[in-house]
Design a protein around this motif. Structure first.
Motif, PDB file in Angstrom:
ATOM      1  N   TYR A  43      19.595   9.614   3.800  1.00 32.41           N
ATOM      2  CA  TYR A  43      18.810   8.528   3.116  1.00 32.41           C
ATOM      3  C   TYR A  43      18.224   9.601   1.914  1.00 32.41           C
ATOM      4  O   TYR A  43      18.142  10.686   1.895  1.00 32.41           O
ATOM      5  N   GLU A  44      17.655   8.616   1.058  1.00 36.62           N
ATOM      6  CA  GLU A  44      16.765   9.372   0.075  1.00 36.62           C
ATOM      7  C   GLU A  44      15.431   8.723  -0.052  1.00 36.62           C
ATOM      8  O   GLU A  44      14.305   9.144   0.240  1.00 36.62           O
ATOM      9  N   CYS A  45      15.271   7.660  -0.815  1.00 35.25           N
ATOM     10  CA  CYS A  45      13.936   7.077  -1.248  1.00 35.25           C
ATOM     11  C   CYS A  45      13.277   6.382  -0.098  1.00 35.25           C
ATOM     12  O   CYS A  45      11.934   6.292  -0.052  1.00 35.25           O
ATOM     13  N   GLY A  46      13.931   5.845   0.869  1.00 33.55           N
ATOM     14  CA  GLY A  46      13.304   4.997   1.955  1.00 33.55           C
ATOM     15  C   GLY A  46      12.650   3.637   1.777  1.00 33.55           C
ATOM     16  O   GLY A  46      12.234   2.916   2.592  1.00 33.55           O
ATOM     17  N   VAL A  47      12.989   3.327   0.537  1.00 37.66           N
ATOM     18  CA  VAL A  47      12.238   1.976   0.096  1.00 37.66           C
ATOM     19  C   VAL A  47      13.301   0.989  -0.416  1.00 37.66           C
ATOM     20  O   VAL A  47      13.153   0.043  -1.032  1.00 37.66           O
ATOM     21  N   GLY A  48      14.898   1.212  -0.147  1.00 34.11           N
ATOM     22  CA  GLY A  48      15.763   0.021  -0.712  1.00 34.11           C
ATOM     23  C   GLY A  48      16.066   0.330  -2.102  1.00 34.11           C
ATOM     24  O   GLY A  48      17.050  -0.590  -2.545  1.00 34.11           O
TER      25      GLY A  48
END
Length: 342
Positions: A43-48
């Protein structure tokens, strides 16, 4: 890994072909629950926004928290792909995704409530918000948390500027976005107001600064994680190691960060600060004029290849710095650490 059975409401998520299952509460995301279980879900941003946590749903049903998430293309949607950070299970599920040992959390994220202690202005549009939770604040320098703000749909990712502590304090330096729903809510909170806080997240955390000097490059509210990394460096680095801190701003009034670094032991000796301004309309800025990646190149040049480098800021800045580091100075990718801002 077996799904948790301590909560009768926990749902079972099975990852095809890697012999892994984990429990997920109905109000949790597939990504959050997987990381809480210690799994290395990329994952990276966590907000889509980034699309790093894509998966295929093979069996079961999920609900999308963000229907228009830019991390999924039309082709992804047509192929039945979902984002783990924006998917909540409606029952037991079987999913297909790749696990990555490098993505296993050093500190598993936890969900908690936190209350606003204070809001401290840093510039005309950046404020440091200090929250306190009932348990200790356990995270690595450079990581971020997901904040659930009153009246705002969906969580927002903000990086911590402080270090882990037993008092439960989480500090965030946030730029006010005109007409932004999240920052609009955040900047109107009164001391004592409660929010939801889920963390820590992020892979751009400080590695042990034993073997190489450190470079921090920040722009805008990318200041927060870089200040955290600098604070971690000041606490952990052995004698002889140095840290160069670069900040890129549009105008002189946007320049910040040096006052915070001055509080660290070794400032002016092994910790130094450099700022660049890209739009000085009045001509009163005495320092470097231009983009921050140009300043980094002027100061360090070929020496960048021997450093551990951390970045945080808007996408154009990240792209320019990354091109400089990888294409011009051949900095190995494993020495470059950043979480993209969206």
């Amino acid at each position: 890994m077996s799904a948790s059975t301590s909560d009768p409401g926990t749902l079972r998520i099975a990852i095809q072909s890697c012999d892994a299952t984990y429990g997920c509460a109905p109000d949790d995301t597939l990504l959050g629950a997987g990381l809480r279980a210690g799994l290395g879900i990329p994952y990276e941003c966590g907000v889509g926004a980034c699309g790093t946590c894509k998966f295929e749903l093979l069996d079961g049903e999920v609900a999308a928290l963000r229907q228009d998430a830019p991390g999924l293309s039309a082709r992804d949607r047509a192929k039945g792909r979902w984002l783990a950070c924006q998917s909540r299970p409606l029952g037991d599920c079987v999913i297909k995704l790749r696990l990555d040992e490098a993505a296993k959390p050093v500190i598993a994220p936890r969900r908690r409530r936190a209350n606003l202690l204070a809001a401290i202005p840093l510039t005309h549009d950046i404020t440091e918000f200090r929250f306190r939770a009932d348990d200790g604040a356990d995270f690595l320098a450079g990581q971020y948390a997901l904040l659930a703000l009153p009246g705002v749909q969906g969580a927002r990712a903000y990086s911590m500027s402080n270090l882990a502590n037993g008092e439960g304090e989480w500090h965030f330096q946030v730029r006010l976005v005109p007409d932004g729903a999240a920052t609009g809510a955040l900047f109107t909170l009164s001391p004592g107001a409660a929010i939801g806080l889920d963390g820590p997240y992020g892979m751009a955390y400080l590695r042990p600064p034993d073997e190489r000097d450190v470079v921090c490059i920040a722009g805008g509210s990318g200041l927060a994680p870089m200040i955290s990394v600098a604070r971690g460096f000041a606490r952990q680095a052995p004698p002889g190691r140095s840290l160069r801190f670069f900040y890129g701003a549009r105008a002189p009034r946007d320049v910040c960060g040096e006052a915070l670094l001055r509080e660290l032991p070794g400032y002016g000796e092994r910790i130094t600060y450099h700022a660049s301004v890209s739009a000085d309309q009045d001509g009163g800025w005495p320092g470097h004029r231009g983009f921050v990646h140009q300043l980094v190149d002027e100061v360090l040049g070929s020496g960048l290849a021997d450093c551990e480098i951390y970045l945080a800021g808007p996408p154009p800045m990240i792209e320019s710095v990354e091109a400089l580091l990888r294409e011009v100075h051949q900095v190995p990718p494993e020495r470059l650490h950043y979480d993209r801002y969206f």
